[in-house]
Design a protein around this motif. Structure first.
Motif, short mmCIF file in Angstrom:
data_model
loop_
_atom_site.label_atom_id
_atom_site.label_comp_id
_atom_site.label_asym_id
_atom_site.label_seq_id
_atom_site.Cartn_x
_atom_site.Cartn_y
_atom_site.Cartn_z
N VAL A 280 -20.85 18.34 53.39
CA VAL A 280 -19.58 19.09 53.41
C VAL A 280 -19.75 20.60 53.30
CG1 VAL A 280 -18.24 17.13 52.51
CG2 VAL A 280 -19.19 18.80 50.90
N GLY A 281 -20.98 21.05 53.14
CA GLY A 281 -21.23 22.48 53.00
C GLY A 281 -21.21 22.93 51.55
N ALA A 282 -21.95 23.96 51.29
CA ALA A 282 -22.09 24.45 49.91
C ALA A 282 -20.80 25.05 49.37
CB ALA A 282 -23.21 25.49 49.85
N ASP A 283 -19.93 25.53 50.26
CA ASP A 283 -18.70 26.19 49.83
C ASP A 283 -17.46 25.32 50.01
OD1 ASP A 283 -20.17 28.49 49.19
OD2 ASP A 283 -20.01 29.24 51.24
N ALA A 284 -17.64 24.02 50.13
CA ALA A 284 -16.51 23.11 50.35
C ALA A 284 -15.57 23.14 49.14
CB ALA A 284 -17.02 21.69 50.58
N ASP A 285 -14.32 22.84 49.42
CA ASP A 285 -13.35 22.79 48.31
C ASP A 285 -13.63 21.57 47.43
OD1 ASP A 285 -12.21 20.52 49.55
OD2 ASP A 285 -10.53 21.65 50.37
N LEU A 286 -12.99 21.54 46.30
CA LEU A 286 -13.22 20.48 45.32
C LEU A 286 -12.95 19.10 45.90
CD1 LEU A 286 -13.95 19.58 42.45
CD2 LEU A 286 -11.54 19.91 41.84
N ALA A 287 -11.88 18.94 46.65
CA ALA A 287 -11.54 17.62 47.20
C ALA A 287 -12.65 17.10 48.11
CB ALA A 287 -10.21 17.68 47.95
N VAL B 129 -15.69 16.11 45.99
CA VAL B 129 -15.45 14.84 45.29
C VAL B 129 -15.59 13.67 46.25
CG1 VAL B 129 -13.69 13.46 44.11
CG2 VAL B 129 -14.07 15.83 43.42
N ARG B 130 -15.04 13.79 47.45
CA ARG B 130 -15.20 12.72 48.44
C ARG B 130 -16.68 12.49 48.75
NH1 ARG B 130 -10.70 15.30 50.68
NH2 ARG B 130 -12.01 16.28 52.30
N ALA B 131 -17.44 13.56 48.85
CA ALA B 131 -18.88 13.43 49.12
C ALA B 131 -19.60 12.75 47.96
CB ALA B 131 -19.49 14.80 49.42
N VAL B 132 -19.24 13.11 46.74
CA VAL B 132 -19.84 12.47 45.56
C VAL B 132 -19.55 10.97 45.57
CG1 VAL B 132 -19.70 12.26 43.04
CG2 VAL B 132 -19.89 14.52 44.09
N VAL B 133 -18.30 10.62 45.84
CA VAL B 133 -17.91 9.21 45.88
C VAL B 133 -18.65 8.49 47.01
CG1 VAL B 133 -15.97 7.63 46.27
CG2 VAL B 133 -15.69 9.60 44.75
N ALA B 134 -18.75 9.12 48.16
CA ALA B 134 -19.45 8.51 49.30
C ALA B 134 -20.93 8.26 48.97
CB ALA B 134 -19.31 9.40 50.53
#
Length: 179
Positions: free
Chosen positions: A131-138, A141-146
């Protein structure tokens, strides 16, 4: 899943240790128990491994090396394909499925080679790739869950064929990322 029979004594020791560690935990498994399971003497174990900790390191290090190589290759690649990254991540996880199960079932194993900190750092790197280093929190979080879901799938579904699990897990991770 087809399992191959370990060829040499060192590999047989590692396979028996992995089984016993999974059954009893690392701290409750002695080198003597491993030797007994194989019909070897304890000095035969010491010939290959200086200690139980050395044996655990020998089991965990290939996973560390594979994860580091995967991430370095992905970070060096010119384009970012989330599906290809997730598939490669699942492939690496599947290759080291038994060690991953050991780590999850016996959290003390995380202390070896500072594995807990490494796993957190790997996940940060994968998230940045997705999602990129500067992605927003949402998006983060989706990336962490994935990523967490992918890792959990390799442990939660031990009897599902790797190819079937890979497709379902990657599809679910992509859906989560784009959700």
């Amino acid at each position: 899943m087809a399992s191959r029979r370990p060829a040499g004594t060192k590999e047989r020791i590692q396979a028996a240790a992995l089984e016993l560690f999974a059954e009893q935990g690392v701290q409750r498994t002695s080198l003597q128990q491993i030797a007994d399971r194989l019909g070897l003497t304890k000095p035969a174990i010491y010939y290959h491994f200086a200690s139980r900790e050395d044996l655990v390191r020998s089991l965990v290090q290939p996973m560390i090396d594979a994860a580091e190589a995967l991430l370095a290759a992905q970070e060096a690649a010119p384009g970012r394909d989330p599906r290809a990254l997730l598939e490669a991540y699942v492939d690496m996880s599947m290759e080291h499925r038994a060690v991953t199960r050991l780590v999850v079932s016996d959290p003390a194993t995380l202390g070896y080679l500072d594995l807990a900190a490494r796993v957190v750092e790997w996940r940060r790197r994968v998230i940045a790739l997705l999602v990129g280093a500067d992605a927003d929190l949402a998006a983060q979080v989706r990336a962490v869950v994935a990523i967490g879901g992918l890792a959990d799938c390799t442990v939660m579904f031990p009897d599902v064929a790797d190819a079937d699990l890979k497709v379902a897990a990657v599809d679910a991770a992509l859906a989560t990322l784009h959700g």
